[in-house]
Design a protein around this motif. Sequence first.
Motif, PDB file in Angstrom:
ATOM      1  N   VAL A 121      76.856  69.387  50.697  1.00  0.00           N
ATOM      2  CA  VAL A 121      77.470  70.562  50.072  1.00  0.00           C
ATOM      3  C   VAL A 121      77.807  71.607  51.139  1.00  0.00           C
ATOM      4  CG1 VAL A 121      77.055  72.498  48.510  1.00  0.00           C
ATOM      5  CG2 VAL A 121      76.389  70.188  47.831  1.00  0.00           C
ATOM      6  N   SER A 350      81.989  74.729  46.728  1.00  0.00           N
ATOM      7  CA  SER A 350      82.026  73.369  47.282  1.00  0.00           C
ATOM      8  C   SER A 350      81.561  72.338  46.260  1.00  0.00           C
ATOM      9  CB  SER A 350      81.135  73.298  48.522  1.00  0.00           C
ATOM     10  OG  SER A 350      80.873  71.972  48.912  1.00  0.00           O
ATOM     11  N   ALA A 356      82.322  68.596  47.873  1.00  0.00           N
ATOM     12  CA  ALA A 356      81.159  67.864  48.371  1.00  0.00           C
ATOM     13  C   ALA A 356      81.240  66.390  48.014  1.00  0.00           C
ATOM     14  CB  ALA A 356      79.869  68.475  47.812  1.00  0.00           C
TER      15      ALA A 356
END
Length: 365
Positions: A121, A350, A356
């Motif tokens: 992440v 993210s 991610a």
Amino acid sequence: MGAGAARETDETRSAEGWREFAPYLKALARGPDSLADLDPELCREAMELVLAGVASPAQAASFLMVGRAKGNSASELAATSRAMRSFLRRVPAPPEPVLTVTGGFDGKLRTLNLGAASSLVAAAAGARIIIVGSEDVPPKEGYTNFGTLRKLGVRVPQTVEEAGESLARSGFAATSLAHYLPELHGLLQLRREMARRTALNVSEKLVSPVTGSAMMVGMTHRQPFLETMPRALVQLGVERALVFQAIEGSDEAPLDGTSALVVIEGEKIRETVVSPQRLGLGKVPRSELPPPAETDEHSARALLEGEPGPLRDLVLYNAALRIWMSGGDTPGSPPLEDMLIEPLERARTSLDGGEALALLHSLPG
């Protein structure tokens, strides 16, 4: 040269190694009334001889176990780490700041691994993260981030060359002792036979194959390591670091509102505690974390796909710490919660935006 002559040469070399290392063992293993910290330079020299294979297994084990019984000072831990540094195979680093993330190389046994998801992440949010560690490290020999990443389809650990390319390309890499410090990796069986943690289990966390990297280091016990590890990092010249009480000594900072984090900036060391509520996150007691192994892949993938719940908050928190630590700004003195607000939003973006998960799918399998 015949086999007999070869054996004679090896035996002579072994005898010479024994003689060369003996003074270091004598300097450390004195009587119980005169035990004292070893001079840092002597400690570094002794550990270099251990890593080079000059010390016999019996001598190496004795040296390490006496150190455990005495207790290793910050100066001794720094000296041991300097010895390890002298054998490093370096990972080529991109020009941007890199954060090395380390925890217990011996893995986890009671709770699933979330460090890999947190690092993914953070990397997807623009940080440059390298995970370093090992596998089958005694005494625990538990589940590691490498195992979780493999279950997610990522080919790890990477060689130092692959790690450098991956850092530059995607901002994420994962490499092991077998690649960047094979001399230390070669001591695993000796460590297994000793059956106890030694200075090696601490110092290996303080060494990065990326020159000038910031460091995020998880530790198992508050005492004495909340004091000795930060001081050792200062002595090693690490300009930016975070040492924290970790879940099972891993690379995961707990989100329970009570666990200490120690921020190192140059020679300045300060201890702090983060309130989950001030970050808008829920408290996650360690007792509520699910067990490892079979759940690792499912849980990590589900979290990267946006599954809600307390584990998501724990991943976001650890990702925010990584994003903050990988930045070029100095830690400063405001409350840590204030400095984590922007990194936390980047981590949430993210995760919620799918970056991610996209990063995971882009990594070589």
